[in-house]
Design a protein around this motif. Structure first.
Motif, PDB file in Angstrom:
ATOM      1  N   ALA A 151       0.835  -1.194   0.000  1.00  0.00           N
ATOM      2  CA  ALA A 151       0.000   0.000   0.000  1.00  0.00           C
ATOM      3  C   ALA A 151       0.873   1.249   0.000  1.00  0.00           C
ATOM      4  O   ALA A 151       2.103   1.177  -0.014  1.00  0.00           O
ATOM      5  CB  ALA A 151      -0.928  -0.016   1.218  1.00  0.00           C
ATOM      6  N   ALA A 152       0.224   2.393   0.038  1.00  0.00           N
ATOM      7  CA  ALA A 152       0.966   3.651   0.078  1.00  0.00           C
ATOM      8  C   ALA A 152       1.841   3.690   1.325  1.00  0.00           C
ATOM      9  O   ALA A 152       1.471   3.154   2.367  1.00  0.00           O
ATOM     10  CB  ALA A 152      -0.006   4.825   0.082  1.00  0.00           C
ATOM     11  N   PRO A 153       3.017   4.295   1.237  1.00  0.00           N
ATOM     12  CA  PRO A 153       3.907   4.349   2.401  1.00  0.00           C
ATOM     13  C   PRO A 153       3.224   4.984   3.609  1.00  0.00           C
ATOM     14  O   PRO A 153       2.366   5.859   3.475  1.00  0.00           O
ATOM     15  CB  PRO A 153       5.075   5.215   1.909  1.00  0.00           C
ATOM     16  N   VAL A 154       3.607   4.525   4.795  1.00  0.00           N
ATOM     17  CA  VAL A 154       3.100   5.137   6.023  1.00  0.00           C
ATOM     18  C   VAL A 154       3.538   6.591   6.068  1.00  0.00           C
ATOM     19  O   VAL A 154       4.702   6.916   5.857  1.00  0.00           O
ATOM     20  CB  VAL A 154       3.627   4.378   7.257  1.00  0.00           C
ATOM     21  N   ARG A 155       2.598   7.465   6.355  1.00  0.00           N
ATOM     22  CA  ARG A 155       2.882   8.892   6.418  1.00  0.00           C
ATOM     23  C   ARG A 155       2.114   9.463   7.600  1.00  0.00           C
ATOM     24  O   ARG A 155       0.903   9.641   7.535  1.00  0.00           O
ATOM     25  CB  ARG A 155       2.453   9.569   5.117  1.00  0.00           C
ATOM     26  N   LEU A 156       2.804   9.720   8.696  1.00  0.00           N
ATOM     27  CA  LEU A 156       2.156  10.108   9.936  1.00  0.00           C
ATOM     28  C   LEU A 156       2.192  11.623  10.127  1.00  0.00           C
ATOM     29  O   LEU A 156       3.233  12.262   9.929  1.00  0.00           O
ATOM     30  CB  LEU A 156       2.841   9.435  11.126  1.00  0.00           C
ATOM     31  N   GLN A 157       1.058  12.172  10.512  1.00  0.00           N
ATOM     32  CA  GLN A 157       1.013  13.582  10.868  1.00  0.00           C
ATOM     33  C   GLN A 157       1.574  13.767  12.273  1.00  0.00           C
ATOM     34  O   GLN A 157       1.258  12.989  13.186  1.00  0.00           O
ATOM     35  CB  GLN A 157      -0.429  14.099  10.817  1.00  0.00           C
ATOM     36  N   PRO A 158       2.415  14.751  12.494  1.00  0.00           N
ATOM     37  CA  PRO A 158       2.941  14.999  13.843  1.00  0.00           C
ATOM     38  C   PRO A 158       1.828  15.157  14.879  1.00  0.00           C
ATOM     39  O   PRO A 158       1.981  14.748  16.033  1.00  0.00           O
ATOM     40  CB  PRO A 158       3.756  16.283  13.680  1.00  0.00           C
ATOM     41  N   GLU A 159       0.702  15.750  14.454  1.00  0.00           N
ATOM     42  CA  GLU A 159      -0.403  15.947  15.389  1.00  0.00           C
ATOM     43  C   GLU A 159      -0.955  14.610  15.889  1.00  0.00           C
ATOM     44  O   GLU A 159      -1.377  14.491  17.046  1.00  0.00           O
ATOM     45  CB  GLU A 159      -1.520  16.759  14.722  1.00  0.00           C
ATOM     46  N   LEU A 160      -0.961  13.608  15.021  1.00  0.00           N
ATOM     47  CA  LEU A 160      -1.433  12.289  15.441  1.00  0.00           C
ATOM     48  C   LEU A 160      -0.484  11.696  16.479  1.00  0.00           C
ATOM     49  O   LEU A 160      -0.917  11.173  17.512  1.00  0.00           O
ATOM     50  CB  LEU A 160      -1.569  11.355  14.235  1.00  0.00           C
ATOM     51  N   LEU A 161       0.814  11.766  16.208  1.00  0.00           N
ATOM     52  CA  LEU A 161       1.789  11.260  17.167  1.00  0.00           C
ATOM     53  C   LEU A 161       1.663  11.986  18.504  1.00  0.00           C
ATOM     54  O   LEU A 161       1.744  11.362  19.572  1.00  0.00           O
ATOM     55  CB  LEU A 161       3.202  11.435  16.609  1.00  0.00           C
ATOM     56  N   ALA A 162       1.456  13.299  18.451  1.00  0.00           N
ATOM     57  CA  ALA A 162       1.371  14.092  19.672  1.00  0.00           C
ATOM     58  C   ALA A 162       0.183  13.695  20.535  1.00  0.00           C
ATOM     59  O   ALA A 162       0.208  13.878  21.764  1.00  0.00           O
ATOM     60  CB  ALA A 162       1.292  15.577  19.321  1.00  0.00           C
ATOM     61  N   SER A 163      -0.852  13.115  19.924  1.00  0.00           N
ATOM     62  CA  SER A 163      -2.043  12.739  20.685  1.00  0.00           C
ATOM     63  C   SER A 163      -1.898  11.395  21.393  1.00  0.00           C
ATOM     64  O   SER A 163      -2.698  11.073  22.281  1.00  0.00           O
ATOM     65  CB  SER A 163      -3.257  12.668  19.745  1.00  0.00           C
ATOM     66  N   ALA A 185       2.140   0.540  24.150  1.00  0.00           N
ATOM     67  CA  ALA A 185       0.880   0.485  23.418  1.00  0.00           C
ATOM     68  C   ALA A 185       1.151   0.371  21.933  1.00  0.00           C
ATOM     69  O   ALA A 185       2.132   0.912  21.407  1.00  0.00           O
ATOM     70  CB  ALA A 185       0.025   1.722  23.702  1.00  0.00           C
ATOM     71  N   LEU A 186       0.266  -0.329  21.274  1.00  0.00           N
ATOM     72  CA  LEU A 186       0.360  -0.522  19.829  1.00  0.00           C
ATOM     73  C   LEU A 186      -0.824   0.185  19.178  1.00  0.00           C
ATOM     74  O   LEU A 186      -1.989  -0.051  19.555  1.00  0.00           O
ATOM     75  CB  LEU A 186       0.344  -2.014  19.497  1.00  0.00           C
ATOM     76  N   PHE A 187      -0.519   1.051  18.213  1.00  0.00           N
ATOM     77  CA  PHE A 187      -1.539   1.801  17.497  1.00  0.00           C
ATOM     78  C   PHE A 187      -1.454   1.505  15.999  1.00  0.00           C
ATOM     79  O   PHE A 187      -0.383   1.172  15.486  1.00  0.00           O
ATOM     80  CB  PHE A 187      -1.353   3.317  17.692  1.00  0.00           C
ATOM     81  N   THR A 188      -2.574   1.681  15.314  1.00  0.00           N
ATOM     82  CA  THR A 188      -2.531   1.649  13.854  1.00  0.00           C
ATOM     83  C   THR A 188      -1.977   2.974  13.356  1.00  0.00           C
ATOM     84  O   THR A 188      -1.826   3.936  14.124  1.00  0.00           O
ATOM     85  CB  THR A 188      -3.931   1.442  13.258  1.00  0.00           C
ATOM     86  N   GLU A 189      -1.701   3.047  12.073  1.00  0.00           N
ATOM     87  CA  GLU A 189      -1.184   4.297  11.503  1.00  0.00           C
ATOM     88  C   GLU A 189      -2.225   5.414  11.563  1.00  0.00           C
ATOM     89  O   GLU A 189      -1.881   6.589  11.411  1.00  0.00           O
ATOM     90  CB  GLU A 189      -0.733   4.078  10.061  1.00  0.00           C
ATOM     91  N   ASP A 190      -3.487   5.060  11.788  1.00  0.00           N
ATOM     92  CA  ASP A 190      -4.545   6.061  11.922  1.00  0.00           C
ATOM     93  C   ASP A 190      -4.795   6.440  13.384  1.00  0.00           C
ATOM     94  O   ASP A 190      -5.703   7.222  13.677  1.00  0.00           O
ATOM     95  CB  ASP A 190      -5.850   5.538  11.310  1.00  0.00           C
ATOM     96  N   GLY A 191      -4.018   5.871  14.297  1.00  0.00           N
ATOM     97  CA  GLY A 191      -4.153   6.228  15.698  1.00  0.00           C
ATOM     98  C   GLY A 191      -5.104   5.367  16.489  1.00  0.00           C
ATOM     99  O   GLY A 191      -5.403   5.670  17.648  1.00  0.00           O
ATOM    100  N   GLU A 192      -5.580   4.260  15.914  1.00  0.00           N
ATOM    101  CA  GLU A 192      -6.467   3.356  16.650  1.00  0.00           C
ATOM    102  C   GLU A 192      -5.648   2.509  17.611  1.00  0.00           C
ATOM    103  O   GLU A 192      -4.651   1.907  17.225  1.00  0.00           O
ATOM    104  CB  GLU A 192      -7.223   2.449  15.681  1.00  0.00           C
ATOM    105  N   LEU A 193      -6.071   2.462  18.869  1.00  0.00           N
ATOM    106  CA  LEU A 193      -5.377   1.661  19.875  1.00  0.00           C
ATOM    107  C   LEU A 193      -5.687   0.189  19.666  1.00  0.00           C
ATOM    108  O   LEU A 193      -6.840  -0.234  19.726  1.00  0.00           O
ATOM    109  CB  LEU A 193      -5.801   2.087  21.282  1.00  0.00           C
ATOM    110  N   LEU A 194      -4.654  -0.603  19.409  1.00  0.00           N
ATOM    111  CA  LEU A 194      -4.812  -2.035  19.191  1.00  0.00           C
ATOM    112  C   LEU A 194      -4.625  -2.832  20.471  1.00  0.00           C
ATOM    113  O   LEU A 194      -5.351  -3.794  20.737  1.00  0.00           O
ATOM    114  CB  LEU A 194      -3.794  -2.513  18.140  1.00  0.00           C
ATOM    115  N   ASP A 195      -3.657  -2.449  21.292  1.00  0.00           N
ATOM    116  CA  ASP A 195      -3.374  -3.200  22.513  1.00  0.00           C
ATOM    117  C   ASP A 195      -2.497  -2.348  23.407  1.00  0.00           C
ATOM    118  O   ASP A 195      -1.754  -1.481  22.940  1.00  0.00           O
ATOM    119  CB  ASP A 195      -2.660  -4.515  22.179  1.00  0.00           C
ATOM    120  N   ILE A 196      -2.577  -2.595  24.702  1.00  0.00           N
ATOM    121  CA  ILE A 196      -1.717  -1.918  25.667  1.00  0.00           C
ATOM    122  C   ILE A 196      -1.395  -2.903  26.772  1.00  0.00           C
ATOM    123  O   ILE A 196      -2.243  -3.692  27.187  1.00  0.00           O
ATOM    124  CB  ILE A 196      -2.389  -0.653  26.249  1.00  0.00           C
TER     125      ILE A 196
END
Length: 296
Positions: A151-163, A185-196
């Motif tokens: 798929a398209a390369p992972v491209r994370l917004q700094p604002e997502l990381l900051a949250s 914690a494990l998150f998806t590239e969209d910020g969904e929490l998968l596990d902690i």
């Protein structure tokens, strides 16, 4: 599973007033990990998710990479006089876990790397397998190259990381009672929490995450973000690489060797992730960085 917390008496001093009260502390007990019946390592951990911890530890060792390579994990209850063992399915059952030895049995044909066979070490809850591995050792044992798939390369917004740190903190149930646990914690590239997972040692928390993923047949963990409380040591970077995780973020500083490993392995490494601020040490191509001209 065992008790995650314990109660102890404490003398409390507040504004010159002395009182005695019970305090809730995080539990810490040794866990011996055996591989096919032979002692391999001892780690100080918070009881719970012991089988996932052992499985994740062996992923970082390059022993396991797929669920079918794990035959079973048992508690060695005989070591405490019980004379019996319990299979991996019994870990989530009721009752108090008095077993501090687990034996991981690999499926027939699984080859154990030399680096694992040559070492029998004690690990601590604070730093893990200190000085255990080199960059070359990780290169030779890694199952997967870190990539973003087709798929398209992972491209994370700094604002997502900051949250993410606030979401990690909000999910730390045991920390709220003790103030003494690390979390991963494990998150998806969209910020969904998968596990902690929480543990007295951050490396154990990561092993518990990775071990769960192995048991669920979810490795490699492509297109995910691993967030850890505290610093990003070489060992945590190693565990991310061995699990195929492309992004490791930490709320504190990375070590120099962690940065070296990240750069060589194409791991995106972010440190000092606090509020809207962060440092990107490697793998900046996965972060949507704004150019200086964009601010002008």
């Amino acid at each position: 599973m065992g008790r995650v917390t314990e109660r102890r008496k404490v003398i409390r001093i507040r504004d010159g007033v002395i009182s005695t009260r019970p305090d809730t502390l995080v539990a810490e007990e040794p866990l011996e990990i055996r591989l096919n019946g032979k002692p391999l390592a001892i780690t100080m951990r918070t009881p719970g998710d012991d089988f996932a911890l052992a499985a994740g530890f062996l992923v970082s060792e390059g022993v396991l990479g797929e669920a079918h390579e794990l035959q079973n994990i048992v508690y060695c209850a005989g070591a405490t006089g019980g004379g019996t063992s319990r299979s991996s399915g019994a870990e989530s059952g009721g009752g108090s876990n008095t077993y501090n030895i687990v034996d991981v049995k690999t499926a027939p044909g699984v080859v154990i790397p030399d680096i694992t066979l040559e070492r029998n070490v004690y690990t601590t809850s604070s730093c893990g397998l200190c000085g255990k591995a080199s960059l070359d050792a990780v290169r030779t044992t890694a199952r997967w190259a870190i990539d973003d798939g087709e798929a398209a390369p992972v491209r994370l917004q700094p604002e997502l990381l900051a949250s993410l740190p606030d979401r990690l903190r909000a999910s730390q149930r045991v920390f709220d009672r003790t103030g003494g646990l690390h979390a991963a914690a494990l998150f998806t590239e969209d910020g969904e929490l998968l596990d902690i997972r929480e543990d007295v040692g951050r490396h154990n928390a990561v092993d518990k995450l990775v071990g769960r993923a192995l048991q669920n047949g979810a490795l490699p963990l492509s297109r995910t973000i691993l967030l850890v409380s505290g610093r990003a040591s070489f060992e945590l970077a190693q565990k991310a690489v061995m699990a195929g995780i492309p992004v490791l973020a930490a709320v504190s500083a990375p070590s120099s060797l962690a940065v070296d490993l990240a750069a060589e392995s194409d791991l995106t490494l972010v440190g000092f992730l606090r509020g809207a601020s962060m440092n990107v040490y490697a793998g900046e191509h996965r972060i949507a960085l704004r150019t200086a001209a964009a601010h002008g």
